[in-house]
Design a protein around this motif. Sequence first.
Motif, PDB file in Angstrom:
ATOM      1  N   GLU A  30       0.850  -1.189   0.000  1.00  0.00           N
ATOM      2  CA  GLU A  30       0.000   0.000   0.000  1.00  0.00           C
ATOM      3  C   GLU A  30       0.886   1.240   0.000  1.00  0.00           C
ATOM      4  OE1 GLU A  30      -3.575   2.051   2.630  1.00  0.00           O
ATOM      5  OE2 GLU A  30      -2.543   0.291   3.416  1.00  0.00           O
ATOM      6  N   VAL A  31       0.519   2.211  -0.839  1.00  0.00           N
ATOM      7  CA  VAL A  31       1.269   3.460  -0.962  1.00  0.00           C
ATOM      8  C   VAL A  31       0.307   4.624  -0.754  1.00  0.00           C
ATOM      9  CG1 VAL A  31       2.611   4.932  -2.531  1.00  0.00           C
ATOM     10  CG2 VAL A  31       2.892   2.440  -2.613  1.00  0.00           C
ATOM     11  N   MET A  32       0.697   5.583   0.063  1.00  0.00           N
ATOM     12  CA  MET A  32      -0.034   6.838   0.222  1.00  0.00           C
ATOM     13  C   MET A  32       0.810   7.917  -0.444  1.00  0.00           C
ATOM     14  SD  MET A  32      -2.785   6.478   2.102  1.00  0.00           S
ATOM     15  CE  MET A  32      -3.511   5.368   3.267  1.00  0.00           C
ATOM     16  N   PHE A  33       0.234   8.604  -1.404  1.00  0.00           N
ATOM     17  CA  PHE A  33       0.934   9.655  -2.135  1.00  0.00           C
ATOM     18  C   PHE A  33       0.181  10.957  -1.891  1.00  0.00           C
ATOM     19  CE2 PHE A  33       2.685  12.195  -5.450  1.00  0.00           C
ATOM     20  CZ  PHE A  33       3.864  11.597  -5.877  1.00  0.00           C
ATOM     21  N   HIS A  82      -2.822   5.184  -3.163  1.00  0.00           N
ATOM     22  CA  HIS A  82      -3.913   6.063  -2.743  1.00  0.00           C
ATOM     23  C   HIS A  82      -3.381   7.497  -2.772  1.00  0.00           C
ATOM     24  CE1 HIS A  82      -5.827   2.365  -1.502  1.00  0.00           C
ATOM     25  NE2 HIS A  82      -4.703   2.067  -0.867  1.00  0.00           N
ATOM     26  N   VAL A  83      -3.992   8.336  -3.598  1.00  0.00           N
ATOM     27  CA  VAL A  83      -3.537   9.713  -3.772  1.00  0.00           C
ATOM     28  C   VAL A  83      -4.435  10.650  -2.971  1.00  0.00           C
ATOM     29  CG1 VAL A  83      -3.043  11.533  -5.441  1.00  0.00           C
ATOM     30  CG2 VAL A  83      -2.704   9.142  -6.076  1.00  0.00           C
ATOM     31  N   HIS A  84      -3.803  11.524  -2.239  1.00  0.00           N
ATOM     32  CA  HIS A  84      -4.513  12.532  -1.446  1.00  0.00           C
ATOM     33  C   HIS A  84      -3.987  13.900  -1.849  1.00  0.00           C
ATOM     34  CE1 HIS A  84      -6.127   9.419   1.189  1.00  0.00           C
ATOM     35  NE2 HIS A  84      -4.944   8.848   1.036  1.00  0.00           N
ATOM     36  N   ARG A  85      -4.907  14.852  -2.007  1.00  0.00           N
ATOM     37  CA  ARG A  85      -4.524  16.227  -2.343  1.00  0.00           C
ATOM     38  C   ARG A  85      -4.465  17.035  -1.059  1.00  0.00           C
ATOM     39  NH1 ARG A  85      -2.136  19.220  -5.449  1.00  0.00           N
ATOM     40  NH2 ARG A  85      -3.495  20.754  -6.316  1.00  0.00           N
ATOM     41  N   LEU A  96      -2.037  13.739   7.987  1.00  0.00           N
ATOM     42  CA  LEU A  96      -1.051  12.942   8.727  1.00  0.00           C
ATOM     43  C   LEU A  96      -1.575  12.570  10.110  1.00  0.00           C
ATOM     44  CD1 LEU A  96       2.234  14.783   7.704  1.00  0.00           C
ATOM     45  CD2 LEU A  96       1.370  12.591   6.846  1.00  0.00           C
ATOM     46  N   ASP A  97      -2.285  13.481  10.776  1.00  0.00           N
ATOM     47  CA  ASP A  97      -2.892  13.165  12.075  1.00  0.00           C
ATOM     48  C   ASP A  97      -3.923  12.045  11.937  1.00  0.00           C
ATOM     49  OD1 ASP A  97      -1.397  14.984  13.527  1.00  0.00           O
ATOM     50  OD2 ASP A  97      -2.944  16.547  13.498  1.00  0.00           O
ATOM     51  N   ARG A  98      -4.753  12.134  10.907  1.00  0.00           N
ATOM     52  CA  ARG A  98      -5.776  11.090  10.696  1.00  0.00           C
ATOM     53  C   ARG A  98      -5.133   9.750  10.360  1.00  0.00           C
ATOM     54  NH1 ARG A  98     -10.253  14.621   7.353  1.00  0.00           N
ATOM     55  NH2 ARG A  98     -11.023  15.744   9.173  1.00  0.00           N
ATOM     56  N   LEU A  99      -4.067   9.779   9.588  1.00  0.00           N
ATOM     57  CA  LEU A  99      -3.347   8.544   9.272  1.00  0.00           C
ATOM     58  C   LEU A  99      -2.783   7.928  10.543  1.00  0.00           C
ATOM     59  CD1 LEU A  99      -2.225   6.533   7.203  1.00  0.00           C
ATOM     60  CD2 LEU A  99      -0.265   8.080   6.898  1.00  0.00           C
ATOM     61  N   PRO A 124       4.805 -11.311  19.710  1.00  0.00           N
ATOM     62  CA  PRO A 124       4.758 -12.155  18.510  1.00  0.00           C
ATOM     63  C   PRO A 124       6.141 -12.269  17.873  1.00  0.00           C
ATOM     64  CG  PRO A 124       3.050 -10.454  18.448  1.00  0.00           C
ATOM     65  CD  PRO A 124       3.923 -10.172  19.628  1.00  0.00           C
ATOM     66  N   ALA A 125       6.315 -13.309  17.071  1.00  0.00           N
ATOM     67  CA  ALA A 125       7.611 -13.580  16.452  1.00  0.00           C
ATOM     68  C   ALA A 125       8.108 -12.438  15.586  1.00  0.00           C
ATOM     69  CB  ALA A 125       7.529 -14.862  15.625  1.00  0.00           C
ATOM     70  N   GLY A 126       7.219 -11.776  14.885  1.00  0.00           N
ATOM     71  CA  GLY A 126       7.644 -10.687  14.013  1.00  0.00           C
ATOM     72  C   GLY A 126       6.587  -9.614  13.936  1.00  0.00           C
ATOM     73  N   PRO A 127       6.996  -8.386  13.714  1.00  0.00           N
ATOM     74  CA  PRO A 127       6.002  -7.313  13.636  1.00  0.00           C
ATOM     75  C   PRO A 127       5.175  -7.411  12.367  1.00  0.00           C
ATOM     76  CG  PRO A 127       8.164  -6.480  13.062  1.00  0.00           C
ATOM     77  CD  PRO A 127       8.348  -7.904  13.494  1.00  0.00           C
ATOM     78  N   ARG A 128       3.906  -7.077  12.497  1.00  0.00           N
ATOM     79  CA  ARG A 128       3.037  -7.040  11.332  1.00  0.00           C
ATOM     80  C   ARG A 128       2.981  -5.604  10.848  1.00  0.00           C
ATOM     81  NH1 ARG A 128      -1.922 -10.773  13.309  1.00  0.00           N
ATOM     82  NH2 ARG A 128      -0.757 -12.691  13.353  1.00  0.00           N
ATOM     83  N   LEU A 129       3.083  -5.429   9.559  1.00  0.00           N
ATOM     84  CA  LEU A 129       3.025  -4.092   8.997  1.00  0.00           C
ATOM     85  C   LEU A 129       1.580  -3.691   8.772  1.00  0.00           C
ATOM     86  CD1 LEU A 129       5.930  -4.280   6.429  1.00  0.00           C
ATOM     87  CD2 LEU A 129       5.919  -3.123   8.628  1.00  0.00           C
ATOM     88  N   LEU A 130       1.209  -2.594   9.366  1.00  0.00           N
ATOM     89  CA  LEU A 130      -0.125  -2.047   9.190  1.00  0.00           C
ATOM     90  C   LEU A 130       0.006  -0.720   8.459  1.00  0.00           C
ATOM     91  CD1 LEU A 130      -1.508  -2.685  12.780  1.00  0.00           C
ATOM     92  CD2 LEU A 130      -1.980  -4.017  10.740  1.00  0.00           C
ATOM     93  N   GLY A 131      -0.981  -0.407   7.650  1.00  0.00           N
ATOM     94  CA  GLY A 131      -0.949   0.868   6.956  1.00  0.00           C
ATOM     95  C   GLY A 131      -0.023   0.838   5.754  1.00  0.00           C
TER      96      GLY A 131
END
Length: 159
Positions: A30-33, A82-85, A96-99, A124-131
């Motif tokens: 996932e990419v936030m632009f 996901h593009v945000h203006r 950024l606060d909402r993210l 847990p054994a490894g961190p899960r990437l969220l976001g």
Amino acid sequence: MVVEVAGETASGKTQLCLLAAAAAALQGHEVMFVDTTGSFKPDRVVQLAEGLVTGGSGSAAAGAAGRHDPAELAQHLGGCIHVHRAANVFELLTFLDRLDVSLQVQQLQQAAADGGAGGMDWAPAGPRLLGPRLLVVDSVSALLSTLLGNAQHTQGRFR
């Protein structure tokens, strides 16, 4: 990790950001632009991704196997990027606060779904990437120039 890209006008800063977004999306991330200048061009991202798929080697190209059809590639990229203006610095900070809040909620939900630690002192054994795996803000200087009054913004440089 935070990376700042700076350089002269037309030196390729935005193209580097678009290429990074395309490469991450090809791997399914996932990419936030955050686009502050209208520089995000979906057609250019697809073009860069096609170059990675057809001419590149490595994990980006391997992860995109079977996505040589431009329409399918565009659909895949559109689902990942996901593009945000943001028209001003306040809109950027609000985003950024909402993210941040969204990521905190996701972490709490994930912890609840995992049953929590149950009072046990283990992780847990490894961190899960969220976001998002990649967050691009193009360009912070364009937003700041409006706050600095008489400074003229020209593609990442103040004069």
